[in-house]
Design a protein around this motif. Structure first.
Motif, PDB file in Angstrom:
ATOM      1  N   SER A 276      -3.739   3.717 -14.875  1.00  0.00           N
ATOM      2  CA  SER A 276      -3.476   2.395 -15.440  1.00  0.00           C
ATOM      3  C   SER A 276      -2.470   1.691 -14.544  1.00  0.00           C
ATOM      4  N   TYR A 277      -2.814   0.478 -14.124  1.00  0.00           N
ATOM      5  CA  TYR A 277      -1.956  -0.268 -13.209  1.00  0.00           C
ATOM      6  C   TYR A 277      -1.297  -1.428 -13.952  1.00  0.00           C
ATOM      7  N   GLY A 278       0.010  -1.447 -13.909  1.00  0.00           N
ATOM      8  CA  GLY A 278       0.771  -2.560 -14.472  1.00  0.00           C
ATOM      9  C   GLY A 278       1.116  -3.529 -13.358  1.00  0.00           C
ATOM     10  N   LEU A 279       0.683  -4.775 -13.513  1.00  0.00           N
ATOM     11  CA  LEU A 279       0.804  -5.757 -12.436  1.00  0.00           C
ATOM     12  C   LEU A 279       1.757  -6.868 -12.848  1.00  0.00           C
ATOM     13  N   SER A 280       2.601  -7.272 -11.921  1.00  0.00           N
ATOM     14  CA  SER A 280       3.476  -8.406 -12.237  1.00  0.00           C
ATOM     15  C   SER A 280       3.946  -9.093 -10.959  1.00  0.00           C
ATOM     16  N   ASP A 281       4.392 -10.318 -11.123  1.00  0.00           N
ATOM     17  CA  ASP A 281       4.890 -11.081  -9.982  1.00  0.00           C
ATOM     18  C   ASP A 281       6.360 -10.769  -9.715  1.00  0.00           C
ATOM     19  N   ALA A 282       7.072 -10.470 -10.782  1.00  0.00           N
ATOM     20  CA  ALA A 282       8.494 -10.148 -10.629  1.00  0.00           C
ATOM     21  C   ALA A 282       8.665  -8.630 -10.749  1.00  0.00           C
TER      22      ALA A 282
ATOM     23  N   ARG B 240       3.704  -1.517  -1.017  1.00  0.00           N
ATOM     24  CA  ARG B 240       2.860  -2.638  -0.640  1.00  0.00           C
ATOM     25  C   ARG B 240       1.546  -2.151  -0.029  1.00  0.00           C
ATOM     26  N   GLU B 241       1.610  -1.053   0.758  1.00  0.00           N
ATOM     27  CA  GLU B 241       0.404  -0.545   1.431  1.00  0.00           C
ATOM     28  C   GLU B 241      -0.603   0.012   0.431  1.00  0.00           C
ATOM     29  N   GLU B 242      -0.081   0.547  -0.653  1.00  0.00           N
ATOM     30  CA  GLU B 242      -0.981   1.165  -1.645  1.00  0.00           C
ATOM     31  C   GLU B 242      -1.542   0.160  -2.637  1.00  0.00           C
ATOM     32  N   ASN B 243      -1.020  -1.055  -2.612  1.00  0.00           N
ATOM     33  CA  ASN B 243      -1.313  -2.013  -3.680  1.00  0.00           C
ATOM     34  C   ASN B 243      -2.530  -2.881  -3.345  1.00  0.00           C
ATOM     35  N   PRO B 244      -3.648  -2.674  -4.037  1.00  0.00           N
ATOM     36  CA  PRO B 244      -4.838  -3.470  -3.729  1.00  0.00           C
ATOM     37  C   PRO B 244      -4.947  -4.744  -4.566  1.00  0.00           C
ATOM     38  N   PHE B 245      -3.974  -5.027  -5.395  1.00  0.00           N
ATOM     39  CA  PHE B 245      -4.111  -6.114  -6.368  1.00  0.00           C
ATOM     40  C   PHE B 245      -3.406  -7.382  -5.909  1.00  0.00           C
ATOM     41  N   ALA B 246      -3.789  -8.494  -6.492  1.00  0.00           N
ATOM     42  CA  ALA B 246      -3.120  -9.768  -6.236  1.00  0.00           C
ATOM     43  C   ALA B 246      -1.895  -9.855  -7.142  1.00  0.00           C
TER      44      ALA B 246
ATOM     45  N   SER C 256      -7.502 -14.401 -16.651  1.00  0.00           N
ATOM     46  CA  SER C 256      -6.197 -14.153 -16.065  1.00  0.00           C
ATOM     47  C   SER C 256      -6.183 -12.840 -15.275  1.00  0.00           C
ATOM     48  N   LEU C 257      -6.774 -11.794 -15.863  1.00  0.00           N
ATOM     49  CA  LEU C 257      -6.764 -10.491 -15.190  1.00  0.00           C
ATOM     50  C   LEU C 257      -7.664 -10.492 -13.960  1.00  0.00           C
ATOM     51  N   ALA C 258      -8.757 -11.252 -14.040  1.00  0.00           N
ATOM     52  CA  ALA C 258      -9.681 -11.276 -12.903  1.00  0.00           C
ATOM     53  C   ALA C 258      -8.970 -11.808 -11.657  1.00  0.00           C
ATOM     54  N   ARG C 259      -8.032 -12.713 -11.854  1.00  0.00           N
ATOM     55  CA  ARG C 259      -7.300 -13.267 -10.710  1.00  0.00           C
ATOM     56  C   ARG C 259      -6.408 -12.213 -10.060  1.00  0.00           C
ATOM     57  N   ARG C 260      -6.125 -11.135 -10.798  1.00  0.00           N
ATOM     58  CA  ARG C 260      -5.297 -10.061 -10.253  1.00  0.00           C
ATOM     59  C   ARG C 260      -6.118  -9.094  -9.404  1.00  0.00           C
TER      60      ARG C 260
END
Lengths: 368, 142
Positions: A158-164, A212-218, A353-357
């Motif tokens: 499970s990936y938790g994504l955030s801008d901050a 950062r290298e492992e992160n495939p998400f926006a 919203s999630l699709a943009r990630r």
């Protein structure tokens, strides 16, 4: 993972039976029948079911019955019935429906053992120990379903994504809110809820920060964790198979008052009607907490989940389950709302919203 | 049985009757316990307050109970008052207790009609005690 509003196959809505003092596991007499309660698990019924059943069945066993009745066939009733059978008892379930048509089946199916399970004040300081006992017991029982055909219980990334950068969630009470459950009959802020997950940190996998290298998400900041979930069809079938193969009996039956329990032939009755106990037992300390989920067809090739701003898409064997839980409201979302009709708009909003990630190329059709 | 014994039995029966009072005969929903006009009014209330969940044809869903068919199995062979009380306490689910007693009786009349009970000349009372003496009976099989 493909998230597209025109691919929704189901939107389900249900009410969590949040009981202010936490699940009722008390024992009482109705006529000459012994009733062991096992209801009011909020958003934690699936997650606490085995541990709660262990306590309820233990109380039933203490009067040495040969047979017991279980009233209710949601996840708590069904696991109570099976635990009683495993203890050698003859069990009859009396309920309006088998589990696939109960409120339990309208949950999301994630291991969330302290989701709206109690209010800290009414539950009192001793509730934490009881909760921890149920959560640890259940966790071990779920492990006995791992790796089985059909994956009734499974783990996924499970990936938790955030801008901050992710900050620990603050649950400090807001002094500007003066009303609370005691004054108004409803909780008024997140700080009133019992938050207990830290008590089992030693067995639940921690999240790790991705580089950062492992992160495939926006998303600038990503955490990965392993999370346990229940595949409802496979798991419910496994439970029903066990119940019936142990000579369990199901009787379709509607109860209008506790007094009607004395019409049953069994002298010991486990009462597990969830939200329905609010009416049947006139337990007004049960607070409805509405929740809803959207479902896409299963995408087994996308065996991960994402969440961002309290919106989530969880890939399970029985489909991608979508939720849009307002991050500002937190636990308060749906409190006091007993409307059980789903609305699509928040689900579609979460998908967009999630699709943009996800990788931009994959999300073009939705974010355009 | 001797004559003396018979007398004792008769005396006991009389005494029992005296204590309990004359038995109140239950009425059966198979004998016309609501009026057609009342059920029509119930249909209007149903459309406004109930159909959004239970469906226009009372068909329900996988998740929400139908109000015909299996509904009879759940509510028949018991007083109509049980159904009346349940609706009064628990329905409509988003706003329990918001129906007036009269509207509740109209709804019950509508549900009885939808499940095969015939209309009659007397309106279904909006009174819990009176409804306890009316049984929701199944329609005899064809």
């Amino acid at each position: 993972m493909r998230l597209s509003p025109d691919q929704l196959i189901d939107v389900k809505c249900c009410i969590r039976p949040l009981r202010a003092a936490g699940p009722n596991l008390d024992v009482e007499h109705v006529g000459d029948r012994l009733v062991v309660h096992n209801y009011g698990h909020g958003g934690s019924g699936w997650s606490l079911s085995w541990g709660s059943a262990e306590i309820a069945v233990g109380k039933a066993l203490s009067v040495l019955p040969e047979r017991v009745a279980v009233v209710g066939c949601g996840i708590v009733g069904l696991t109570s019935a099976i635990m009683a059978q495993r203890a050698g008892l003859q069990v009859t379930i009396y309920a309006k429906e088998l589990i696939p048509r109960t409120r339990s089946f309208r949950a999301s199916g994630s291991f969330t053992p302290s989701s709206r399970v109690a209010l800290a004040g009414p539950a009192g300081p001793q509730f934490g120990d009881r909760w921890e006992q149920m959560a640890r017991f259940s966790w071990k029982m779920f492990r006995t379903y791992l790796g089985l055909p059909g994956a009734p219980v499974d783990f996924g990334d499970s990936y938790g994504l955030s801008d901050a950068p992710v900050e620990p969630r603050s649950r400090a009470a807001d002094p500007a809110i003066t009303d609370n459950y005691e004054t108004s009959g409803l909780p008024r802020q997140n700080a009133e809820f019992a938050h207990l997950d830290d008590r089992i940190r030693d067995i639940v996998p921690r999240s790790v920060v991705l580089s950062r290298e492992e992160n495939p998400f926006a998303a600038a900041h990503v955490q990965r964790s392993s999370h346990m979930f229940f595949n409802f069809p496979a798991y419910a079938n496994a439970l029903l198979d066990e119940f019936f193969s142990r000579s369990g009996r199901f009787v379709m039956r509607n109860f209008n008052s506790p007094r009607e329990l004395t019409e049953l032939p069994e002298k010991v009755i486990i009462h597990a009607t969830g939200y329905a106990a609010r009416d049947l037992w006139q337990d007004r300390t049960i607070i409805p907490v509405r929740g809803q989920t959207g479902w896409l067809v299963p995408q087994p090739e996308a065996n991960y989940s994402i969440r961002s701003g309290n919106m989530s898409a969880i890939s399970k064997g029985d489909g991608i389950v979508l939720m849009n839980n307002n991050p500002d409201l937190g636990d308060m979302l749906g409190v006091g709302d007993s409307t059980e009709i789903p609305t699509r708009a928040p689900i579609e909003g979460a998908m967009a919203s999630l699709a943009r990630r996800l990788a931009p190329a994959l999300s073009q059709d939705v974010s355009a | 049985m001797t004559r003396g014994r018979l007398l004792i039995v008769a005396a006991v029966a009389a005494a029992t009757a005296l204590t309990v009072g004359p038995p109140v005969a239950s009425r059966s929903s198979a004998r016309g316990v609501y009026t057609g006009a009342q059920a029509d009014q119930g249909a209007t209330i149903y459309a406004a307050r109930c159909a959004m969940c239970h469906g226009r044809q009372l068909e329900g869903t996988v998740e929400i109970p139908a109000l015909s068919g299996k509904f009879v199995a759940n509510w028949a062979s018991r007083p109509v008052g049980d159904l009346f009380d349940y609706i009064a306490r628990a329905m409509p689910q988003p706003a329990p207790g918001s129906l007036s007693s009269d509207d509740n009786a109209r709804l019950v009349a509508f549900l009885l009609r939808a499940n095969g009970a015939p209309a009659g000349n007397q309106a279904l009372p909006a009174d819990r005690q009176a409804l306890r003496r009316i049984d929701f009976d199944t329609v005899p099989p064809l």
